[in-house]
Design a protein around this motif. Structure first.
Motif, mmCIF file in Angstrom:
data_model
loop_
_atom_site.group_PDB
_atom_site.id
_atom_site.type_symbol
_atom_site.label_atom_id
_atom_site.label_comp_id
_atom_site.label_asym_id
_atom_site.label_seq_id
_atom_site.Cartn_x
_atom_site.Cartn_y
_atom_site.Cartn_z
ATOM 1 N N UNK A 157 0.821 -1.212 0.000
ATOM 2 C CA UNK A 157 0.000 0.000 0.000
ATOM 3 C C UNK A 157 0.854 1.260 0.000
ATOM 4 N N UNK A 158 2.031 1.201 0.626
ATOM 5 C CA UNK A 158 2.956 2.333 0.561
ATOM 6 C C UNK A 158 3.338 2.614 -0.883
ATOM 7 N N UNK B 140 2.699 -5.575 8.197
ATOM 8 C CA UNK B 140 2.132 -6.604 7.327
ATOM 9 C C UNK B 140 0.821 -6.137 6.716
ATOM 10 N N UNK B 141 -0.025 -5.493 7.524
ATOM 11 C CA UNK B 141 -1.332 -5.035 7.066
ATOM 12 C C UNK B 141 -1.496 -3.545 7.344
ATOM 13 N N UNK C 267 -17.595 3.539 14.420
ATOM 14 C CA UNK C 267 -16.420 3.287 15.253
ATOM 15 C C UNK C 267 -16.418 1.878 15.840
ATOM 16 N N UNK C 268 -15.248 1.251 15.788
ATOM 17 C CA UNK C 268 -15.055 -0.077 16.366
ATOM 18 C C UNK C 268 -13.813 -0.013 17.241
ATOM 19 N N UNK C 269 -13.955 -0.320 18.534
ATOM 20 C CA UNK C 269 -12.826 -0.279 19.460
ATOM 21 C C UNK C 269 -12.100 -1.623 19.410
ATOM 22 N N UNK C 270 -10.835 -1.585 19.062
ATOM 23 C CA UNK C 270 -10.036 -2.808 18.928
ATOM 24 C C UNK C 270 -8.598 -2.551 19.387
ATOM 25 N N UNK C 271 -7.927 -3.639 19.732
ATOM 26 C CA UNK C 271 -6.493 -3.566 19.943
ATOM 27 C C UNK C 271 -5.801 -3.499 18.588
ATOM 28 N N UNK C 272 -4.672 -2.835 18.537
ATOM 29 C CA UNK C 272 -3.914 -2.722 17.301
ATOM 30 C C UNK C 272 -3.607 -4.108 16.738
ATOM 31 N N UNK C 273 -3.842 -4.270 15.445
ATOM 32 C CA UNK C 273 -3.604 -5.540 14.782
ATOM 33 C C UNK C 273 -4.829 -6.414 14.660
ATOM 34 N N UNK D 256 -9.723 -2.324 8.470
ATOM 35 C CA UNK D 256 -8.509 -1.791 9.070
ATOM 36 C C UNK D 256 -8.676 -0.508 9.853
ATOM 37 N N UNK D 257 -9.902 0.068 9.864
ATOM 38 C CA UNK D 257 -10.134 1.307 10.615
ATOM 39 C C UNK D 257 -10.580 0.956 12.032
ATOM 40 N N UNK D 258 -9.838 1.424 13.026
ATOM 41 C CA UNK D 258 -10.175 1.128 14.421
ATOM 42 C C UNK D 258 -10.085 2.386 15.284
#
Length: 215
Positions: A45-46, A94-95, A112-118, A140-142
């Motif tokens: 993606x970069x 990786x992602x 909005x979805x609250x998640x731990x990174x990854x 991928x949006x958290x």
């Protein structure tokens, strides 16, 4: 002590203060920082956003070993609006992952979805726009869950462990108790609490403020 703010701006002094206070009182205070919206990019993606073979340009080292804020920024485009100049953090992952606040989610029109990174499975997607291209990521949006980084040595010194859930007490006129703070420990971690800008503003928290771990 928890009724007063303890603010230690300098990074090395923060870690020293945590150990000194613990040795003197048996109470653990850890430095906290507000995490603004940012993006982690995969290698692929970069290249799509900045061009084939492009490498991120480190601009500022972060508190976590090996992590840095890059010079590069992107634009987030959601169903309702966009946010420009969102900082990219390195190194590449990786992602691809986009971390925003709940307030940002309303502007973008993203649920909005609250998640731990990854942990991005089943999270919303978004459009990223860079200088050489744009992409639509399907997930991928958290909104990052509040967490406490600790090295293995720090965990051992303070009797804590990876994955443990603790509460934190802030001080000052807008003192609060933050519950459900997950400890993240391992190589590449160093002592620091990360909350998002909404949480920091609600507590009138300053970067470098020491929060007490409640067990």
């Amino acid at each position: 002590m928890s009724e007063q703010k303890i603010v230690v701006p300098e990074r090395k002094a923060q870690l020293v203060s945590a150990y000194v206070i613990y040795e003197m009182t048996g109470r653990l205070f850890v430095p906290a920082a507000s995490s603004n919206r940012h993006v982690h990019l995969s290698e692929a993606d970069l290249a799509r956003l900045f061009g084939r073979g492009y490498a991120l340009t480190p601009q500022k080292d972060l508190s976590q070993p090996g992590q840095y804020a890059a010079k590069e920024t992107v634009t987030l485009v959601g169903p309702k609006g966009e946010i420009q100049k969102v900082r990219v953090l390195g190194p590449v992952r990786k992602d691809t992952q986009v971390e925003i606040s709940r307030t940002d989610s309303f502007k973008l029109g993203v649920k909005p979805v609250v998640r731990m990174s990854g942990d991005v499975a089943g999270t919303p997607g978004i459009r990223l726009v860079g200088p050489r291209g744009e992409i639509d990521i399907p997930q991928g949006v958290i909104v990052a869950a509040r967490h406490l980084h600790l090295s293995p040595e720090q965990c051992e010194a303070f009797g804590l462990h990876d994955g443990q859930v603790v509460s934190l007490q802030s001080g000052g006129e807008r003192s609060a108790v933050l519950e459900n703070v997950v400890i993240r420990s391992g190589r590449g971690h160093d002592m620091e609490v990360h909350v998002d800008t909404d949480e920091a503003n609600a507590m009138a928290m300053e970067n470098g403020e020491m929060l007490e771990v409640l067990r």
